[in-house]
Design an enzyme around this catalytic site. Structure first.
Site, short mmCIF file in Angstrom:
data_model
loop_
_atom_site.label_atom_id
_atom_site.label_comp_id
_atom_site.label_asym_id
_atom_site.label_seq_id
_atom_site.Cartn_x
_atom_site.Cartn_y
_atom_site.Cartn_z
N ASP A 40 7.31 82.57 51.93
CA ASP A 40 7.69 83.59 52.90
C ASP A 40 7.53 85.00 52.35
O ASP A 40 7.08 85.21 51.22
CB ASP A 40 9.10 83.34 53.44
CG ASP A 40 10.19 83.48 52.39
OD1 ASP A 40 9.96 84.17 51.37
OD2 ASP A 40 11.29 82.93 52.59
N LYS A 61 8.33 86.22 57.51
CA LYS A 61 9.01 86.80 58.66
C LYS A 61 9.71 88.08 58.22
O LYS A 61 10.45 88.10 57.25
CB LYS A 61 10.05 85.82 59.23
CG LYS A 61 9.45 84.57 59.83
CD LYS A 61 10.51 83.71 60.50
CE LYS A 61 11.45 83.10 59.49
NZ LYS A 61 12.43 82.19 60.11
N MET A 188 20.04 92.32 54.81
CA MET A 188 19.10 92.66 55.89
C MET A 188 19.71 93.60 56.92
O MET A 188 19.54 93.43 58.13
CB MET A 188 18.61 91.38 56.59
CG MET A 188 18.02 90.36 55.64
SD MET A 188 17.77 88.74 56.37
CE MET A 188 19.46 88.12 56.50
#
Length: 552
Positions: A40, A61, A188
C-alpha cells in the site's frame, strides 16, 4: 506420483512506520520468500528490494484517492491464495491499527484461506519517538490513546466503506472523555485537525496543551510542527505539513526540547543525490542516511563483465579450454568446479612482479572470473599486490584473502607510480593492471616511462552509461528540493551532465556539488561546474566528512 502443490497462504505483514530498518525480521524473511507482494501507499518502496523475484501489486489508498477499494483488495488476496501462491500483504505500520487488516483477515477466514499476521511498529509510537516525544513518561501520563482522525470524514471513504453498516462503538467518539485523557494520538487527521482541536477545547482540554503534528514520521523526510492545541491547526498550515501525519496531544510533547535526536543529526533534512553505480551506491547511501540525509540514488553508469575474456585469461595464465565447465554454466558466473579438477602444476604460470588493482570492482570481477573457471589466487604466483585506495585494499583482503604490499596514502594512480619508483620497483619489472575499461592511462604510461619490462593493462570489467536519470531525481530537480549531488569519479560526472542535457549548468546552478578528489574535481571544472567541496581523504568517508562540514 507427483506431490500435490501446497495451498496458498496470505501473510498480513506490518511494514512499520516508514524507516525500512524498522521492518521486523519475520517480515523481511517472508518478503524474501513471497510469490506476490500486495503493498500500500504507506509501505516504504525500499522494502520491495527484499522481494526482487516476487510479483508486486500496488493497492495504495490515500484520502479520497483509492487505486483499489477495500472489497477489491480482499478479493485479490483470496484469488491469489487460491492460485497456490505465497502472498505478502504489506501494510504500513501495523495491520490491525487502523490498517483494515481485520477486514482482510475476515475475508480470508470466509474463503477458508490460511493466513498469518505479522505485527509492525505503529506510527503513533514510532513517529513521536523519532521526533523526541515519548508517548509515556512517569511525570506526565500513565495511559496513551490511539484515535483515527478520519472517524467522521465521510469524504475520505471509498463507496464500499460508506455503504458499510457501522458496528457499535466504531464511531461517535465521546469527546468529553477524550479531552480528559493525558496523551492522545490521532492518525490521518491533517484535514480534520481544526475539528479535532476544537472538539478537545470545547470539552475542557486546555487550549495551551502542548501538541505536535509529525509528517512522514521516521523517514528522512520527517517534519515536526509543535504548538499549543489552539494554535496547532494554523501552524500546520503555515509550515505546509500534509498527510501522512500523526498528531499527538499531551504534556509529553515538551520532552522534544531535550531529547530530539533524529532531526538534529548533521545532514537531517538535506536531500543528497548519489551518482555511483547501482552496485556501489548502497554504502554511501546508508552512511548518508545514518546522518539524517534524504538520499536519491541516480546511477549514471552500470558495470558489466567483459564481452571477451580472452585477454584476461591470457594475463592470468588460464587455459579455459582445459577447464571443466562452471556449475552455473556461464562464463563469468560465480561458482567453481571441485578443487580436485585443477592441477596447479599443470597450469601455465605467468611471472608477474606486481599485480595492481585500482578499484574494489576490479577485485570482485577478478574473484568471480577465477571462481567461474575453477581457479584461485595461486594464478598470481609470487607477485606482489598493490592497490589504489583503502577500499580497494580492503576488498583484496576480504575477497581474495591476499596481503596488500603497497597502498599509498593518496588514492590516485600518480601516487602509486611514485611509491613504486621510490622503492626501485619499476625498472625491469613486469606489471599486470586489472582495471575498468575506462580507467585513465596515466599509471600505465608512468610505469612504461620508468622502464618496466612489461605492463599488461587489462579491462577486468566494462562500464556503460545509464540510459536515463530516475524520475524521482528529475522531479526533485524541478521542485528545487536537492541540496547536494555527489560525484565519486570523473565518469559519474560526465555521464550525469550528459543525461541531464545541454542546459545542465542552469539546472545545477543552485545545487552544491561534492567531489571525491582532485581528478573528479578537474573533470567537473572542465564541464564548467565548480564543486562546493572536495574530500580531503579520497574515499567515501572523506566525501561524507566534506559534505558534513559547513560550506563557507
Amino acid at each position: 506420483m507427483a506431490l500435490k502443490q501446497s495451498r496458498g497462504i496470505v501473510y498480513l505483514v506490518g511494514a512499520g512506520p516508514g524507516d525500512p530498518g524498522l521492518l521486523t525480521v519475520r517480515g523481511e524473511d517472508l518478503l524474501g520468500r513471497a510469490d506476490v507482494v500486495v503493498y500500500d501507499y504507506l509501505a516504504n518502496p525500499e522494502l520491495l528490494s527484499y522481494c526482487a523475484a516476487a510479483e508486486k501489486i500496488y493497492v495504495g489508498k490515500k484520502a479520497a484517492e483509492h487505486s483499489m477499494g477495500q472489497e477489491q483488495i480482499n478479493q485479490l488476496l483470496v484469488d491469489l491464495a487460491k492460485q497456490n501462491k505465497r502472498v505478502v500483504r504489506l501494510k504500513g505500520g501495523d495491520p490491525f491499527v487502523f490498517g483494515r487488516g481485520g477486514e482482510e483477515a475476515e475475508a480470508l477466514v470466509a474463503a477458508k484461506i490460511p493466513f498469518e499476521v505479522v505485527p509492525g511498529i505503529t506510527a503513533a509510537i514510532a513517529a513521536p519517538a523519532y521526533a523526541g516525544i515519548p508517548v509515556t513518561h512517569r511525570d506526565f501520563n500513565s495511559s496513551f490513546t490511539l484515535i483515527t482522525g478520519h472517524e467522521k470524514e465521510e469524504e475520505y471513504k471509498d463507496a464500499a466503506s460508506r455503504a458499510r453498516e457501522q458496528a457499535e462503538g466504531s464511531s461517535d467518539l465521546d469527546w468529553s472523555v477524550i479531552a480528559k485523557l493525558p496523551c492522545v494520538a490521532f492518525y490521518m487527521g491533517v484535514k480534520s485537525l481544526p475539528r479535532i482541536c476544537a472538539k478537545l477545547i470545547e470539552n475542557g482540554k486546555s487550549p495551551d496543551t502542548p501538541a505536535a503534528t509529525i509528517q512522514w514520521g521516521t523517514r528522512t523526510r520527517q517534519r515536526t510542527c509543535v504548538a499549543t492545541l489552539k494554535d496547532l491547526p494554523e501552524k500546520v498550515i503555515e509550515q505546509k505539513i500534509s498527510a501522512p501525519a500523526i498528531t499527538i496531544v499531551g504534556k509529553v510533547v515538551t520532552m522534544r526540547e531535550s531529547i530530539n535526536w533524529f532531526e538534529t543529526r548533521p545532514l537531517f533534512g538535506q536531500t543528497i543525490v548519489v551518482t555511483r553505480t547501482r552496485q556501489q551506491a548502497s554504502e554511501l547511501s546508508v552512511k548518508l542516511q545514518e546522518l539524517g540525509a534524504n538520499v536519491i540514488e541516480a546511477p549514471t553508469i552500470e558495470l558489466q563483465a567483459p564481452s571477451d575474456w580472452q585477454k584476461i585469461d591470457d594475463a592470468l595464465g588460464i587455459s579455459v579450454a582445459a577447464t571443466p565447465a562452471s556449475p552455473l554454466g556461464k562464463k563469468g558466473d560465480a561458482g567453481s568446479p571441485p578443487m580436485s579438477t585443477w592441477d596447479p602444476a599443470a597450469t601455465k604460470q605467468l611471472q608477474w612482479d606486481w599485480v595492481i588493482f585500482t578499484s574494489a570492482n576490479g577485485v570482485r570481477y577478478t574473484r568471480d572470473r577465477l571462481r567461474a573457471v575453477g581457479r584461485d589466487v595461486r594464478v598470481f604466483g609470487d607477485a606482489k599486490i598493490a592497490a589504489i585506495g583503502d577500499a580497494t585494499a580492503a576488498a583484496i583482503q576480504k575477497e581474495l584473502s591476499l596481503h596488500v604490499d603497497l597502498c599509498p596514502e593518496s588514492f590516485v594512480a600518480e601516487a602509486l607510480a611514485n611509491a613504486l619508483a621510490e622503492r626501485g620497483q619499476i625498472a625491469g619489472k613486469r606489471f599486470l593492471l586489472l582495471r575498468a575499461d575506462i580507467a585513465r592511462t596515466i599509471l600505465r604510461e608512468k610505469l612504461q616511462v620508468g622502464g618496466a619490462a612489461e605492463v599488461r593493462d587489462v579491462a577486468i570489467y566494462e562500464t556503460k552509461s545509464a540510459t536515463a536519470l530516475p524520475q524521482v531525481l528529475l522531479d526533485a530537480l524541478a521542485e528545487n528540493r536537492i541540496n547536494w549531488i555527489t560525484f565519486t569519479s570523473s565518469s559519474t560526472a560526465k555521464n550525469f551532465v550528459s543525461l541531464l542535457g545541454g542546459d545542465y549548468r542552469e539546472k545545477l546552478k543552485h545545487i552544491k556539488l561534492a567531489s571525491i578528489g582532485p581528478i573528479t574535481t578537474t573533470t567537473l571544472r572542465e564541464l564548467g561546474l565548480e564543486p562546493a567541496t572536495e574530500a580531503e581523504v579520497f574515499n567515501i568517508d572523506g566525501l561524507i566528512a566534506a559534505i558534513s562540514k559547513p560550506v563557507e
